[in-house]
Write a protein that holds these residues in place. Structure first.
Motif, PDB file in Angstrom:
ATOM      1  N   VAL A 112       0.810  -1.340  -0.004  1.00  0.00           N
ATOM      2  CA  VAL A 112      -0.026   0.079  -0.090  1.00  0.00           C
ATOM      3  C   VAL A 112       0.857   1.242  -0.041  1.00  0.00           C
ATOM      4  O   VAL A 112       1.959   1.324   0.408  1.00  0.00           O
ATOM      5  N   VAL A 113       0.252   2.263  -0.430  1.00  0.00           N
ATOM      6  CA  VAL A 113       1.038   3.642  -0.409  1.00  0.00           C
ATOM      7  C   VAL A 113       0.451   4.545   0.291  1.00  0.00           C
ATOM      8  O   VAL A 113      -0.715   4.859   0.135  1.00  0.00           O
ATOM      9  N   GLY A 114       1.316   5.135   1.319  1.00  0.00           N
ATOM     10  CA  GLY A 114       0.806   5.970   2.143  1.00  0.00           C
ATOM     11  C   GLY A 114       0.191   7.505   1.539  1.00  0.00           C
ATOM     12  O   GLY A 114       0.972   7.832   0.457  1.00  0.00           O
ATOM     13  N   ASP A 115      -0.580   8.271   2.056  1.00  0.00           N
ATOM     14  CA  ASP A 115      -1.182   9.488   1.481  1.00  0.00           C
ATOM     15  C   ASP A 115      -1.114  10.509   2.533  1.00  0.00           C
ATOM     16  O   ASP A 115      -1.656  11.711   2.265  1.00  0.00           O
ATOM     17  N   GLY A 116      -0.389  10.277   3.587  1.00  0.00           N
ATOM     18  CA  GLY A 116      -0.011  11.229   4.784  1.00  0.00           C
ATOM     19  C   GLY A 116      -1.498  11.643   5.738  1.00  0.00           C
ATOM     20  O   GLY A 116      -1.320  12.590   6.342  1.00  0.00           O
ATOM     21  N   GLN A 117      -2.490  10.947   5.305  1.00  0.00           N
ATOM     22  CA  GLN A 117      -3.746  11.192   5.971  1.00  0.00           C
ATOM     23  C   GLN A 117      -4.312   9.803   6.703  1.00  0.00           C
ATOM     24  O   GLN A 117      -4.854  10.061   7.689  1.00  0.00           O
ATOM     25  N   ARG A 118      -4.280   8.996   5.901  1.00  0.00           N
ATOM     26  CA  ARG A 118      -5.092   7.661   6.476  1.00  0.00           C
ATOM     27  C   ARG A 118      -4.040   6.646   7.176  1.00  0.00           C
ATOM     28  O   ARG A 118      -2.788   6.920   6.813  1.00  0.00           O
ATOM     29  N   THR A 119      -4.412   6.019   8.193  1.00  0.00           N
ATOM     30  CA  THR A 119      -3.681   5.216   9.084  1.00  0.00           C
ATOM     31  C   THR A 119      -3.430   4.132   8.070  1.00  0.00           C
ATOM     32  O   THR A 119      -3.918   3.616   7.050  1.00  0.00           O
ATOM     33  N   LEU A 120      -2.459   3.162   8.569  1.00  0.00           N
ATOM     34  CA  LEU A 120      -1.843   2.067   7.865  1.00  0.00           C
ATOM     35  C   LEU A 120      -3.174   1.144   7.621  1.00  0.00           C
ATOM     36  O   LEU A 120      -3.634   0.187   6.740  1.00  0.00           O
ATOM     37  N   GLU A 121      -3.971   1.092   8.985  1.00  0.00           N
ATOM     38  CA  GLU A 121      -5.047  -0.066   8.968  1.00  0.00           C
ATOM     39  C   GLU A 121      -6.224   0.519   7.987  1.00  0.00           C
ATOM     40  O   GLU A 121      -6.685  -0.252   7.173  1.00  0.00           O
ATOM     41  N   LEU A 175      -7.581  -6.036   1.216  1.00  0.00           N
ATOM     42  CA  LEU A 175      -8.532  -6.172   1.792  1.00  0.00           C
ATOM     43  C   LEU A 175      -8.996  -7.742   2.095  1.00  0.00           C
ATOM     44  O   LEU A 175      -9.471  -8.209   3.015  1.00  0.00           O
ATOM     45  N   SER A 176      -8.840  -8.505   0.899  1.00  0.00           N
ATOM     46  CA  SER A 176      -8.993  -9.928   0.983  1.00  0.00           C
ATOM     47  C   SER A 176      -8.155 -10.538   1.795  1.00  0.00           C
ATOM     48  O   SER A 176      -8.513 -11.902   2.641  1.00  0.00           O
ATOM     49  N   ARG A 177      -7.017 -10.237   2.110  1.00  0.00           N
ATOM     50  CA  ARG A 177      -5.928 -10.719   3.358  1.00  0.00           C
ATOM     51  C   ARG A 177      -5.984  -9.636   4.618  1.00  0.00           C
ATOM     52  O   ARG A 177      -4.887  -9.695   4.970  1.00  0.00           O
ATOM     53  N   GLY A 178      -6.921  -8.892   4.638  1.00  0.00           N
ATOM     54  CA  GLY A 178      -6.891  -7.854   5.762  1.00  0.00           C
ATOM     55  C   GLY A 178      -6.450  -8.481   7.164  1.00  0.00           C
ATOM     56  O   GLY A 178      -5.645  -7.712   7.851  1.00  0.00           O
ATOM     57  N   GLN A 179      -7.136  -9.485   7.702  1.00  0.00           N
ATOM     58  CA  GLN A 179      -6.840  -9.799   8.856  1.00  0.00           C
ATOM     59  C   GLN A 179      -5.540 -10.492   8.990  1.00  0.00           C
ATOM     60  O   GLN A 179      -4.857 -10.503  10.198  1.00  0.00           O
ATOM     61  N   LYS A 234      -0.120  -9.138  11.355  1.00  0.00           N
ATOM     62  CA  LYS A 234       1.097  -8.974  11.192  1.00  0.00           C
ATOM     63  C   LYS A 234       1.858  -7.295  11.618  1.00  0.00           C
ATOM     64  O   LYS A 234       2.765  -7.257  12.225  1.00  0.00           O
ATOM     65  N   PHE A 235       0.808  -6.376  11.308  1.00  0.00           N
ATOM     66  CA  PHE A 235       1.165  -4.822  11.610  1.00  0.00           C
ATOM     67  C   PHE A 235       0.335  -4.574  12.832  1.00  0.00           C
ATOM     68  O   PHE A 235       0.123  -3.346  12.598  1.00  0.00           O
ATOM     69  N   ALA A 236       0.051  -5.318  13.585  1.00  0.00           N
ATOM     70  CA  ALA A 236      -0.681  -4.965  14.855  1.00  0.00           C
ATOM     71  C   ALA A 236      -0.152  -3.506  15.585  1.00  0.00           C
ATOM     72  O   ALA A 236      -0.928  -2.813  16.000  1.00  0.00           O
ATOM     73  N   ALA A 237       1.168  -3.644  15.569  1.00  0.00           N
ATOM     74  CA  ALA A 237       1.874  -2.491  16.421  1.00  0.00           C
ATOM     75  C   ALA A 237       1.845  -1.141  15.505  1.00  0.00           C
ATOM     76  O   ALA A 237       2.220  -0.268  16.070  1.00  0.00           O
ATOM     77  N   ARG A 238       1.576  -1.231  14.245  1.00  0.00           N
ATOM     78  CA  ARG A 238       1.563   0.036  13.467  1.00  0.00           C
ATOM     79  C   ARG A 238       0.309   0.208  12.841  1.00  0.00           C
ATOM     80  O   ARG A 238       0.408   1.370  11.803  1.00  0.00           O
ATOM     81  N   VAL A 239      -0.640  -0.405  12.837  1.00  0.00           N
ATOM     82  CA  VAL A 239      -1.867  -0.119  12.476  1.00  0.00           C
ATOM     83  C   VAL A 239      -2.494   1.552  12.435  1.00  0.00           C
ATOM     84  O   VAL A 239      -3.039   2.107  11.779  1.00  0.00           O
TER      85      VAL A 239
END
Length: 809
Positions: free
Chosen positions: A638-647, A657-661, A666-671
């Motif tokens: 994914v590519v950041g936009d400076g506005q939305r969280t990683l989650e 999304l299909s592999r969202g869980q 995996k990125f629980a500490a960074r969501v």
């Protein structure tokens, strides 16, 4: 707020009549009535907030009180001091709310097929009705998020405001409004209205003694479809009010005034037959389903079989005893059970360390809040025992949370049950079925509807739906279930169902199950340039931090000696389907890996680049083999936009999304992090479905004579190798096509026959066709070698290998 202001031509002092629409609003529904009334009145026809042309703004809610507040602002804007209100459906509630806010301004109210008192709405119970409205609102949200409605759900009659208005309204307020209203009231109601029952109009007529009731033939909206039946009555009524000829509440007949203050209260007899047995059953059943049992106890209270306090006591004692039993069982048996190989793969030692720290920090709150999250009590209290959480802290949190939750829950269930019991009183045989349905519906609301009320929950449900309906996410056995008959036929024709394991005679079970990765890598030892540096770390004798530190130190010594940098790829020597594979970026991550994996581990140099899988077969007596299929691994990002969280980036991306869980775990500490604009976050490092990667079929694009020659050269390093799959990393697709710079990071034997390229562009039938061709090739080669005296694997060996690969022991 949008409105129409229609003045009769040539009349400057006409009475002002305000027409208020209902919740399922169609802008044209008042047109016929307007034509009938326009010559006599100045008509104000507003689109209430959230409806028609008034959908642009955000409103705090859509309750009749809010609508009345906005309507009062419109009257101030138009400088209207005296108005007559006519409300259809929910508009009737808005009219009465307006009259309650400004009684000096509202001269009269006309209710046309209006919402009435709650006892005559739907199920006749405010809680049940509100649950229906809540379910309706949740269904709307789900449809809005999941269906391609192209804006229709925002502009049609069944829009957000229409379902939200029902949810926001106070079902008990209509009775109070009718009681407090003192000016003239006209009630026009269709006799066969199935939406707003005619009995509701009769009750409204009783409560408001100054009212007039006019009955018209037809169903809901009959007044709007046949304005000639209604318009003359409304015209006559308003004109009489203007002349002072209609009575108000103070002028009502004494008999009607007396009847209006009477309240009918119905209560059924209570029975205590078999009470002790029922209470005992309730206490026991709470151990298996606390909320469901509390609902059942409440229904028994509603039916009069049990007293409220008796049922509540049984629920409280059963819940307390059951949760303490879970705690004691976890304390006494949890640790030994988790050390068993059958369970050690599921709950890792590192997980226990993290959970122990969490419980010591927040255990009291975890226990307390678990009472309000259905389905969480068994794991929470079992975990509290396993992790040796303080008994007294647990007990206090348990008692307090149960006293806060269980009494209102049982009471609410008994209240909900009143309407149901009344319906099934004469159909006793169907009572149990209806009770079960109610319990299922309530639990479905808790577990399904509630998550659908948030954007995150809705997106995760979309993810679950895709994983259920898209074949590439199905378990291998389910995706290939249709091959059972074909596999059976191949086994019968070949002389045995394990004959295919003869295809690679020099490798255990032909590389089917239980074949060590180190055996394959060792066989390729003379192909130095093609195999990244690797080493085998022997199995650990027992799970301990000391052992993990020692193995991590051994790994570090090998890494330094080999001149490698982090990351390092670690994978179980015996394993499959991505289990026990991790890309470790530091010694600390390696130690955590060794805590969870006691078995022998292959440590391998990490090779960057593009990853491919090559299915290969070489017939008996032929020097050169052929490539059956090639897949190219795809790594979501994914590519950041400076506005939305990683989650939010993950859940907004169609592929991720299909592999969202997987990615959220995996990125629980960074969501909660907000990546910078343009920052690329690689979500997957490994070409494993468990890590979120997927594959595309690249056979037609990438298979060349040069690649075939290079794969044959690699296969010749493997003694008597006839069938399998190579996992290869390469700097680029061009190098791969040219057969250059190939690095073998893994080899599979005949078990590759059962795998297929899970390309989302293909159908499950196409994948099964590929697998069938591979099985046919493998059986053909295995049968030829079997006839030359090669022995196939034994079932005992296969099962032992499966157990070792599955549980890592």
């Amino acid at each position: 707020m949008y409105y129409q202001d229609l003045r009769p031509p040539g009349v400057h002092d006409a009475p002002v009549l305000v027409l208020l629409h209902g919740s399922l609003y169609v802008p044209s529904e008042f047109n016929a009535l307007i034509q009938q009334l326009a010559p006599n009145f100045r008509l104000i026809v507003p689109d209430l907030p959230g409806f028609g042309a008034s959908v642009g703004e955000e409103w705090p809610d859509y309750a009749p009180t809010t609508e009345a507040h906005e309507l009062e602002g419109l009257f101030d804007h138009l400088r209207l001091d005296h108005v007559h209100l006519a409300g259809f459906g929910m508009g009737g509630a808005v009219a009465l709310e307006m009259a309650d806010r400004a009684p000096e301004r509202v001269q009269s109210v006309t209710l046309i097929d209006s919402t009435g008192t709650v006892e005559y709405e739907w199920l006749g119970d405010p809680v049940l009705n509100h649950a229906i409205y809540g379910a309706q609102l949740s269904i709307y949200h789900a449809a809005h998020a999941l269906l391609p409605h192209f804006g229709w759900l925002d502009t049609g009659p069944l829009n957000f405001a229409s379902v939200r208005a029902l949810w926001d309204s106070d079902p008990l307020r209509m009775r109070d409004l009718l009681k407090s209203y003192r000016n003239p009231l006209l009630i026009v109601h269709a006799q066969d209205d199935f939406v707003e029952q005619y009995s509701s109009a009769q009750e409204d007529y009783r409560i408001a003694p100054q009212s007039r009731l006019i009955t018209i033939p037809g169903g809901h909206k009959a007044a709007l479809r046949n304005p000639e039946l209604v318009a003359p009555r409304i015209r006559e009524f308003v004109e009489n009010v203007e002349r002072g000829l209609e009575q108000n509440k103070a002028q009502a007949e004494p008999a009607r005034l007396a009847a209006s203050v009477k309240d009918v209260e119905v209560s059924g007899p209570r029975s205590r037959t078999y009470e002790f047995l029922l209470l005992l059953v309730i206490a026991v059943l709470t151990m298996f389903g606390e909320d469901a049992t509390c609902i059942g106890a409440g229904l028994l209270v509603a039916r009069g079989v049990l007293g409220f306090w008796s049922a509540l006591s049984a629920c409280l004692l059963g819940i307390l005893a059951g949760n303490l039993l879970y705690y004691v069982a976890g304390w006494r048996y949890g640790r030994p059970v988790l050390q068993h190989p059958l369970f050690r793969w599921a709950i890792k030692e590192s997980d226990l360390h993290r959970m122990t720290t969490l419980y010591h920090q927040r255990g009291t709150w975890i226990v307390f809040l678990s009472r309000f999250v259905p389905g969480s009590r068994l794991p929470v209290f079992m975990s509290a025992g396993i992790l040796r959480f303080s008994f007294w802290r647990m007990l206090v949190a348990l008692v307090v949370s149960n006293l806060l939750w269980t009494p209102p829950f049982v009471w609410a269930a008994s209240w909900l049950g009143q309407g149901m019991i009344a319906m099934v009183e004469h159909y006793e045989k169907a009572a149990l079925f209806i009770v079960v349905i109610i319990v299922v519906v309530v639990l479905a609301v808790i577990h399904i509807v509630q998550p659908l009320c948030t954007w995150r929950g809705r997106r995760l449900w979309v993810s679950r739906w895709r994983r259920m309906t898209c074949w590439e996410f199905w378990p291998a056995w389910l995706a290939q279930l249709r091959l059972v008959t074909a596999w059976w036929k191949l086994g019968r024709q070949s002389g045995g169902f394990l004959v295919f394991t003869c295809a690679n005679p020099d490798f255990p079970s032909g590389g089917f199950i239980g074949a060590a990765k180190s055996v394959w890598l060792r066989a390729l030892s003379d192909a130095h340039s093609a195999v990244p540096s690797w080493t085998l770390l022997p199995a650990a004798p027992a799970a301990s931090t000391v052992t993990a530190v020692h193995r991590a130190a051994t790994l570090e010594a090998w890494r330094v000696e080999a001149g490698l940098t982090w990351p390092v790829l670690l994978k179980r020597d015996v394993g499959g389907q991505g289990r026990g594979v991790s890309l470790c970026h530091s010694p600390e991550e390696a130690r955590g890996y060794f805590v969870d994996n006691l078995c022998a581990v292959v440590a391998q140099q990490y090779v960057a680049g593009v990853e491919f899988s090559v299915w290969f077969a070489r017939d008996l007596g032929v020097r050169e083999g052929r490539i059956l299929a090639v897949s190219e691994a795809q790594f979501p990002a994914v590519v950041g936009d400076g506005q939305r969280t990683l989650e939010r980036l993950i859940l907004s991306d169609d592929v991720a999304l299909s592999r969202g869980q997987i990615f959220l775990t995996k990125f629980a500490a960074r969501v909660a992090d907000i990546p910078a604009a343009g920052e690329v976050i690689n979500l997957s490092d490994l070409a494993q479905p468990a890590d979120g990667a997927y594959a595309l079929d690249a056979t037609a694009e990438l298979v060349t004579p040069e690649l075939t020659a290079a794969i044959n050269a690699l296969a010749r390093h493997l003694s008597d190798f006839h069938f399998g799959k190579f996992q290869i990393r390469c700097p680029s697709r061009e190098d791969f096509r040219a057969g250059k710079n190939l690095r073998v990071i893994g080899v599979a034997g005949v078990k590759a026959a059962g795998s297929a390229i899970r390309d989302p562009r293909r159908t499950v039938a196409e994948a099964c066709a590929q697998t069938l061709r591979q099985w046919e090739t493998c059986f053909t080669i295995g049968t030829a070698l079997y006839r030359r005296g090669i022995k196939p694997a034994r079932w005992k060996t296969v099962l032992r290998g499966w157990f070792q690969a599955r549980f890592g022991t």
